[in-house]
Design a protein around this motif. Sequence first.
Motif, PDB file in Angstrom:
ATOM      1  N   SER A  53       1.074  -0.945 -11.971  1.00 52.56           N
ATOM      2  CA  SER A  53       1.170  -0.897 -10.516  1.00 52.56           C
ATOM      3  C   SER A  53       0.645  -2.162  -9.860  1.00 52.56           C
ATOM      4  CB  SER A  53       0.386   0.320  -9.977  1.00 52.56           C
ATOM      5  OG  SER A  53       0.966   1.520 -10.410  1.00 52.56           O
ATOM      6  N   LYS A  54      -0.198  -2.900 -10.559  1.00 49.40           N
ATOM      7  CA  LYS A  54      -0.752  -4.131  -9.993  1.00 49.40           C
ATOM      8  C   LYS A  54       0.279  -5.252  -9.900  1.00 49.40           C
ATOM      9  CE  LYS A  54      -5.521  -3.271 -11.504  1.00 49.40           C
ATOM     10  NZ  LYS A  54      -6.638  -3.725 -12.367  1.00 49.40           N
ATOM     11  N   ASN A  55       1.460  -5.031 -10.479  1.00 51.86           N
ATOM     12  CA  ASN A  55       2.483  -6.079 -10.502  1.00 51.86           C
ATOM     13  C   ASN A  55       3.450  -6.005  -9.319  1.00 51.86           C
ATOM     14  OD1 ASN A  55       1.484  -7.119 -12.966  1.00 51.86           O
ATOM     15  ND2 ASN A  55       2.606  -5.531 -14.093  1.00 51.86           N
ATOM     16  N   TRP A  56       3.260  -5.057  -8.425  1.00 57.45           N
ATOM     17  CA  TRP A  56       4.180  -4.928  -7.301  1.00 57.45           C
ATOM     18  C   TRP A  56       4.090  -6.163  -6.405  1.00 57.45           C
ATOM     19  CZ3 TRP A  56       7.926  -1.449  -6.953  1.00 57.45           C
ATOM     20  CH2 TRP A  56       7.803  -0.241  -7.644  1.00 57.45           C
ATOM     21  N   PRO A  57       5.219  -6.642  -5.886  1.00 54.93           N
ATOM     22  CA  PRO A  57       5.196  -7.793  -4.958  1.00 54.93           C
ATOM     23  C   PRO A  57       4.393  -7.471  -3.696  1.00 54.93           C
ATOM     24  CG  PRO A  57       7.425  -7.354  -5.740  1.00 54.93           C
ATOM     25  CD  PRO A  57       6.583  -6.194  -6.189  1.00 54.93           C
ATOM     26  N   ASN A  58       3.752  -8.496  -3.141  1.00 52.57           N
ATOM     27  CA  ASN A  58       2.987  -8.424  -1.889  1.00 52.57           C
ATOM     28  C   ASN A  58       1.643  -7.704  -2.025  1.00 52.57           C
ATOM     29  OD1 ASN A  58       5.116  -9.698  -0.413  1.00 52.57           O
ATOM     30  ND2 ASN A  58       6.154  -7.705  -0.258  1.00 52.57           N
ATOM     31  N   LEU A  59       1.340  -7.206  -3.215  1.00 55.81           N
ATOM     32  CA  LEU A  59       0.055  -6.530  -3.408  1.00 55.81           C
ATOM     33  C   LEU A  59      -1.039  -7.576  -3.606  1.00 55.81           C
ATOM     34  CD1 LEU A  59      -1.560  -3.869  -3.872  1.00 55.81           C
ATOM     35  CD2 LEU A  59      -1.084  -4.159  -6.316  1.00 55.81           C
ATOM     36  N   ILE A  60      -1.995  -7.605  -2.698  1.00 52.17           N
ATOM     37  CA  ILE A  60      -3.135  -8.511  -2.850  1.00 52.17           C
ATOM     38  C   ILE A  60      -4.171  -7.910  -3.776  1.00 52.17           C
ATOM     39  CG2 ILE A  60      -5.116  -9.504  -1.609  1.00 52.17           C
ATOM     40  CD1 ILE A  60      -3.275 -10.041   0.717  1.00 52.17           C
ATOM     41  N   GLN A  61      -4.423  -6.609  -3.617  1.00 52.55           N
ATOM     42  CA  GLN A  61      -5.378  -5.961  -4.524  1.00 52.55           C
ATOM     43  C   GLN A  61      -5.142  -4.467  -4.543  1.00 52.55           C
ATOM     44  OE1 GLN A  61      -9.153  -7.724  -4.603  1.00 52.55           O
ATOM     45  NE2 GLN A  61     -10.196  -6.049  -5.646  1.00 52.55           N
ATOM     46  N   LEU A  62      -5.298  -3.903  -5.708  1.00 55.98           N
ATOM     47  CA  LEU A  62      -5.285  -2.454  -5.895  1.00 55.98           C
ATOM     48  C   LEU A  62      -6.713  -2.009  -6.155  1.00 55.98           C
ATOM     49  CD1 LEU A  62      -3.699   0.269  -6.444  1.00 55.98           C
ATOM     50  CD2 LEU A  62      -3.737  -0.398  -8.854  1.00 55.98           C
ATOM     51  N   ILE A  63      -7.199  -1.045  -5.395  1.00 53.53           N
ATOM     52  CA  ILE A  63      -8.568  -0.559  -5.555  1.00 53.53           C
ATOM     53  C   ILE A  63      -8.504   0.874  -6.064  1.00 53.53           C
ATOM     54  CG2 ILE A  63     -10.692   0.092  -4.365  1.00 53.53           C
ATOM     55  CD1 ILE A  63      -8.535  -2.576  -2.866  1.00 53.53           C
ATOM     56  N   ARG A  64      -9.134   1.100  -7.197  1.00 57.20           N
ATOM     57  CA  ARG A  64      -9.202   2.464  -7.731  1.00 57.20           C
ATOM     58  C   ARG A  64     -10.650   2.800  -8.013  1.00 57.20           C
ATOM     59  NH1 ARG A  64      -6.706   5.825 -12.541  1.00 57.20           N
ATOM     60  NH2 ARG A  64      -7.898   7.725 -12.174  1.00 57.20           N
ATOM     61  N   LYS A  65     -11.120   3.890  -7.437  1.00 55.88           N
ATOM     62  CA  LYS A  65     -12.455   4.419  -7.703  1.00 55.88           C
ATOM     63  C   LYS A  65     -12.294   5.914  -7.966  1.00 55.88           C
ATOM     64  CE  LYS A  65     -15.196   1.114  -5.021  1.00 55.88           C
ATOM     65  NZ  LYS A  65     -16.010   0.658  -6.163  1.00 55.88           N
ATOM     66  N   ASP A  66     -12.358   6.297  -9.214  1.00 56.78           N
ATOM     67  CA  ASP A  66     -12.140   7.684  -9.620  1.00 56.78           C
ATOM     68  C   ASP A  66     -10.763   8.142  -9.134  1.00 56.78           C
ATOM     69  OD1 ASP A  66     -14.654   7.559 -10.770  1.00 56.78           O
ATOM     70  OD2 ASP A  66     -15.655   8.345  -8.993  1.00 56.78           O
ATOM     71  N   HIS A  67     -10.699   9.049  -8.154  1.00 55.16           N
ATOM     72  CA  HIS A  67      -9.411   9.544  -7.663  1.00 55.16           C
ATOM     73  C   HIS A  67      -9.047   8.945  -6.306  1.00 55.16           C
ATOM     74  CE1 HIS A  67      -9.554  12.413 -10.967  1.00 55.16           C
ATOM     75  NE2 HIS A  67     -10.811  12.636 -10.624  1.00 55.16           N
ATOM     76  N   PHE A  68      -9.757   7.894  -5.928  1.00 56.10           N
ATOM     77  CA  PHE A  68      -9.471   7.156  -4.701  1.00 56.10           C
ATOM     78  C   PHE A  68      -8.644   5.930  -5.057  1.00 56.10           C
ATOM     79  CE2 PHE A  68     -10.472   3.598  -1.888  1.00 56.10           C
ATOM     80  CZ  PHE A  68     -10.282   4.153  -0.630  1.00 56.10           C
ATOM     81  N   VAL A  69      -7.489   5.787  -4.401  1.00 57.70           N
ATOM     82  CA  VAL A  69      -6.605   4.660  -4.661  1.00 57.70           C
ATOM     83  C   VAL A  69      -6.237   4.011  -3.327  1.00 57.70           C
ATOM     84  CG1 VAL A  69      -4.378   3.904  -5.568  1.00 57.70           C
ATOM     85  CG2 VAL A  69      -5.647   5.720  -6.728  1.00 57.70           C
ATOM     86  N   GLY A  70      -6.506   2.720  -3.211  1.00 57.88           N
ATOM     87  CA  GLY A  70      -6.156   1.981  -2.017  1.00 57.88           C
ATOM     88  C   GLY A  70      -5.403   0.718  -2.358  1.00 57.88           C
ATOM     89  N   VAL A  71      -4.570   0.266  -1.431  1.00 64.33           N
ATOM     90  CA  VAL A  71      -3.821  -0.967  -1.628  1.00 64.33           C
ATOM     91  C   VAL A  71      -4.086  -1.898  -0.460  1.00 64.33           C
ATOM     92  CG1 VAL A  71      -2.017   0.159  -2.972  1.00 64.33           C
ATOM     93  CG2 VAL A  71      -1.749  -0.052  -0.495  1.00 64.33           C
ATOM     94  N   VAL A  72      -4.029  -3.206  -0.717  1.00 66.06           N
ATOM     95  CA  VAL A  72      -4.275  -4.219   0.307  1.00 66.06           C
ATOM     96  C   VAL A  72      -3.137  -5.216   0.287  1.00 66.06           C
ATOM     97  CG1 VAL A  72      -5.849  -5.990   1.177  1.00 66.06           C
ATOM     98  CG2 VAL A  72      -6.764  -3.954   0.033  1.00 66.06           C
ATOM     99  N   ALA A  73      -2.640  -5.540   1.498  1.00 61.71           N
ATOM    100  CA  ALA A  73      -1.557  -6.514   1.631  1.00 61.71           C
ATOM    101  C   ALA A  73      -1.817  -7.378   2.857  1.00 61.71           C
ATOM    102  CB  ALA A  73      -0.216  -5.799   1.750  1.00 61.71           C
TER     103      ALA A  73
END
Length: 718
Positions: free
Chosen positions: A235-255
């Motif tokens: 999932s970290k390879n998606w275009p425009n993704l600056i960062q993927l944040i995963r903490k246990d069952h918390f998932v956030g994306v930054v663009a």
Amino acid sequence: MFVQQLGCLSIGFSMLPTTTVLAESFTVAKEIERNLSKESVNAWLEIRENGRVLIYTGKLELGQGIKTAVAQIAAEELNMRLDLIDVQMAETEVTPDEGFTAASMSIESSGMSIRLASATAREILLKMASESLNLSKESLKMEDGNIFGADKKTSLFELLKGQHIEGKVDENVEIKAKTVRKYVGQPVPRSDIEAMVRGQSVFVQDLRFPGMLHARVVHPPKYAAKIIQFDEENSKNWPNLIQLIRKDHFVGVVAEKEFEAIQLAEKIGGQIKWDSGQNMPEQKELKNHLKNLPVEEEVQENKGDVGQSSKTMVSRSFFKPYLMHAANGPSCAVAFFDGTVLHVWSHCQGTYPLRRTLANFLEMPEEKVHVKAVPGSGCFGHNGANDVATEAALIALELPNKHIRLQWSREDEHAWEPYGTAMIVDIEASLDTNGRIATWDSHIWSDGHSNRPNSNPNTLLPSRFMNKDYGHHGIGYRGGAWRNAAPYYSVPNLRVTSHMFLGPLRVSSLRSLGTFTNIFAIESVIDDLSEKAGKDPIEFRMEHLDDPRAVECLRKLQDKIKSISVIENEGLGVSFSRYKNETSYCAMAAKVSVERKTGQVKVQKLWAMVDAGETINPDGLKNQTEGGMIQSASWALKEEVKFSSKGITSLNWASYPILRYPEIPEVEVEILDRVEQRPVGAGEASMAPTTAAIVNAIYKATGVRIVSLPVDKELLKA
């Protein structure tokens, strides 16, 4: 930037797309730091070099007009033009810790503290000027930031020599507002309305910073669902993704762009497999489900003997569904971590409580968390503001020195905000042989009415997504359930029993708490009893009231509507309540029409008589009352959180309809200004009696007693 002036730290920013805000170190000049103790004058106000006065309040502007009202209060006591008064709203390390902006307490608490502090400051300054100018205090006059007498004059800033006013607030100081009323009691318009109407930048949703990034969180499909499969590396390879944040069952994306973040959250969310989570009851079984939950039962009031027999008895069961805050603007926050201190901009209703809770959740020292309140677009009560602020903070900690903006989608807001709880109220009441109320027995089933974050992380949504067990938040504030549950009327034999359950949906504070349901039930039964007694509903109410202020509200309402006529399928209903049985009075009337072929209800007009003690701003008080009336009408006729065993289904405005502009009734509000009385909050006073008056009017029009909300059109068809 961070500005240090006389020890006052604030985050300055322009609400414009070209904002030039840069974060610097979070430090305070300790040697000139203001005393933030509520007993200290300088906690509440500051005399500035430019001749202006800065007022500090720990409350947030939620649309209730508190910013304008406290400026009026200070201007009156300091005899300054309103345009010379600035107001700094809730911010940690800057304003006093006044807890939450809640319970219609802003004027009663913050407003009156500012009144006493301003009046105390006036007397201290006059005394200082008397000594400095060598003139008697009685010969001096303070006006617009200056003190003068005879041929001598000094500015307040010159008098203080750049220092803060020292001294404690005098609770016995003379209050000018009770006699002068140059500003207090006047309809001063809010300065922020024009910007809202013009669509200018006003809200936290409008905040922009240079280089700011946008984030989105992938929320699970329903409560308690956990991730069981997620190819994180792919999932970290998606275009425009600056960062993927995963903490246990918390998932956030930054663009870089918001729409990119939205797309990424949808794509990555589609790659996650969740477990089933907890099942919820079916909607149609909700009332039975709630009544069969384990409860904590307690008798709240008990006097006389409610078991007395009577031939004239009314027995009814009332139901209110789960309701949303339904804020116009989905919850939003901006967070910035400078490597040492976490800064959060939020429309939360308590900056210090949020700071305490964030610090505990993130395991940071409190002094390393700085929260500044910024108005949000809509909301009375505890919505998702604290949750989205926490989510933004979690992500900002992973990307130091970058402003992270996180705004929920409409679906996020509707699915994850803490709702107003569903309630059931069962009432049995009777009349004696003289047509007076003899007995009243009320049973209330309710979840708690507040789980606001005030240090415990389990009140924050992201805590549910962590492996760490923060414990269950529990029922929360129980007192909201039986608020206004005891009738304000004279009843010799009375019992009120609460049955507190832990319900299936996430809940917290919603405008008026349990008062809405309790008054809906009480005023419906009062109308039924007045009919059985063969008495006019207003006269019946007044016969059972010992409070002359309550009687006057109803008498004025009676005069207002005496000439109103109704035709077939129209009804005129009335109601009354005193919020919390101790603050604002509100007598209400509603005129409705019912289309018998469709069951469609049209609220044609609403009238309200309001007594909130001393009126600070009559325009603001009317606005509050009118807004409450319209929101309550929407609750009565349309609103209900829908769900299934699979989760929340009211995820947009189509599935959670609210009153639209063409449906809004005409409203007329009259204020009874009691200068001699203390001012009390009125932001929640009109909610309950509005719905009660509407259902009483429906009964007059159709003969159908509405006991379950929202109003069922099928019941009203001819």
